[in-house]
Design a protein around this motif. Structure first.
Motif, PDB file in Angstrom:
ATOM      1  N   THR A 182       0.852  -1.491   0.240  1.00 17.06           N
ATOM      2  CA  THR A 182       0.074  -0.490   0.391  1.00 17.06           C
ATOM      3  C   THR A 182       0.814   1.006  -0.066  1.00 17.06           C
ATOM      4  O   THR A 182       1.707   1.064   0.130  1.00 17.06           O
ATOM      5  CB  THR A 182      -1.247   0.131   1.227  1.00 17.06           C
ATOM      6  N   ASP A 183       0.434   2.267  -0.227  1.00 18.41           N
ATOM      7  CA  ASP A 183       0.652   3.200  -0.253  1.00 18.41           C
ATOM      8  C   ASP A 183       0.311   3.945   1.376  1.00 18.41           C
ATOM      9  O   ASP A 183      -0.385   4.167   1.536  1.00 18.41           O
ATOM     10  CB  ASP A 183       0.457   4.575  -1.642  1.00 18.41           C
ATOM     11  N   GLU A 184       2.024   4.317   1.385  1.00 20.30           N
ATOM     12  CA  GLU A 184       1.545   4.610   3.316  1.00 20.30           C
ATOM     13  C   GLU A 184       0.956   6.118   3.424  1.00 20.30           C
ATOM     14  O   GLU A 184       0.333   6.319   4.447  1.00 20.30           O
ATOM     15  CB  GLU A 184       2.811   4.172   3.572  1.00 20.30           C
ATOM     16  N   THR A 185       0.776   7.120   2.507  1.00 19.93           N
ATOM     17  CA  THR A 185       0.682   8.547   2.480  1.00 19.93           C
ATOM     18  C   THR A 185      -1.132   8.522   2.162  1.00 19.93           C
ATOM     19  O   THR A 185      -1.114   9.507   1.989  1.00 19.93           O
ATOM     20  CB  THR A 185       0.804   9.459   1.326  1.00 19.93           C
TER      21      THR A 185
ATOM     22  N   LYS B 284      -2.168   6.871  -9.197  1.00 16.85           N
ATOM     23  CA  LYS B 284      -0.963   6.130  -8.811  1.00 16.85           C
ATOM     24  C   LYS B 284      -1.690   5.099  -8.078  1.00 16.85           C
ATOM     25  O   LYS B 284      -3.141   5.111  -7.586  1.00 16.85           O
ATOM     26  CB  LYS B 284      -0.306   7.385  -7.711  1.00 16.85           C
TER      27      LYS B 284
ATOM     28  N   VAL C 231      -2.263   2.709  -5.061  1.00 17.56           N
ATOM     29  CA  VAL C 231      -2.733   3.323  -4.217  1.00 17.56           C
ATOM     30  C   VAL C 231      -2.366   1.622  -2.881  1.00 17.56           C
ATOM     31  O   VAL C 231      -1.665   1.690  -1.467  1.00 17.56           O
ATOM     32  CB  VAL C 231      -3.447   4.040  -3.626  1.00 17.56           C
TER      33      VAL C 231
END
Length: 194
Positions: free
Chosen positions: A28-31, A157, A159
């Motif tokens: 996963t995208d941590e942001t 992007k 995610v």
């Protein structure tokens, strides 16, 4: 006492069933804050079967999309063709693999009868089975990998990406295989959202 036995059996059954599920992996995208997403839409997917180099059927595609839809509806998500929050895609890979197995081997137990000349009777000596070692062999199996990718619709992007590989119960991916794999992936997705 009966309740304790019943609870023990239920726990054992749950343990066995959970052990049969495919192991899922996620990235996963941590942001990203996943609570901001509520709608999704499907994009074109790459589907391949490396064993026979053919496209997977539209029935399999519908089963995958339905399984994902069920899991996302549990999260409160809705499919939307107009301005979705995320774009979903899936990939399926079916390939042959070799699994090494090892089975223990034991001798057969037997009884040997002997005559006792002092008592004038026959008696039996029991010889239990003995461990002889392992029978090692390789077996060809078919494994199916389902990958679910989620991209932010505005930024394009990725995610979230989850995948699970499991041994197939037959020649083709079955509905049960697909649903089990998708459930495993979205169990991990639940932990990401919290």
């Amino acid at each position: 006492m009966k309740t304790v036995k019943l609870l023990g059996l239920l726990f054992l059954a749950a343990f066995v069933v959970s052990g049969c599920a495919a192991v899922a992996h996620i990235e996963t995208d941590e942001t990203v804050n996943f609570s901001q997403y509520k709608t999704y839409a499907w994009t074109e997917s790459q589907v391949q079967d490396s064993v026979q180099k053919r496209k997977v059927s539209d029935l399999t595609e519908r089963i995958i999309k339905d399984a994902v839809q069920v899991e996302l509806e549990k999260q409160g998500w809705v499919e939307s063709k107009q301005k979705p929050d995320v774009l979903l895609a899936y990939d399926v890979l079916v390939e042959k693999s070799i699994r090494d197995q090892s089975n223990p081997m034991f001798s057969r137990p037997f009884t040997r009868y002997m005559f006792n000349p002092y008592s004038g009777r026959w008696f039996g000596l029991h010889y239990p089975s003995q461990f002889l070692g392992y029978n090692n062999f390789s077996q060809e199996v078919r494994e199916g990998t389902v990958t679910i990718s989620m991209a932010d619709a505005r930024t394009e992007k990725t995610v979230f990406q989850g995948w699970a590989t499991d041994e197939m119960s037959g020649r083709n991916l079955t509905k049960k295989d697909i649903q089990s794999t998708v459930r495993s992936i979205f169990r991990k997705f639940d932990t990401v959202k919290r």
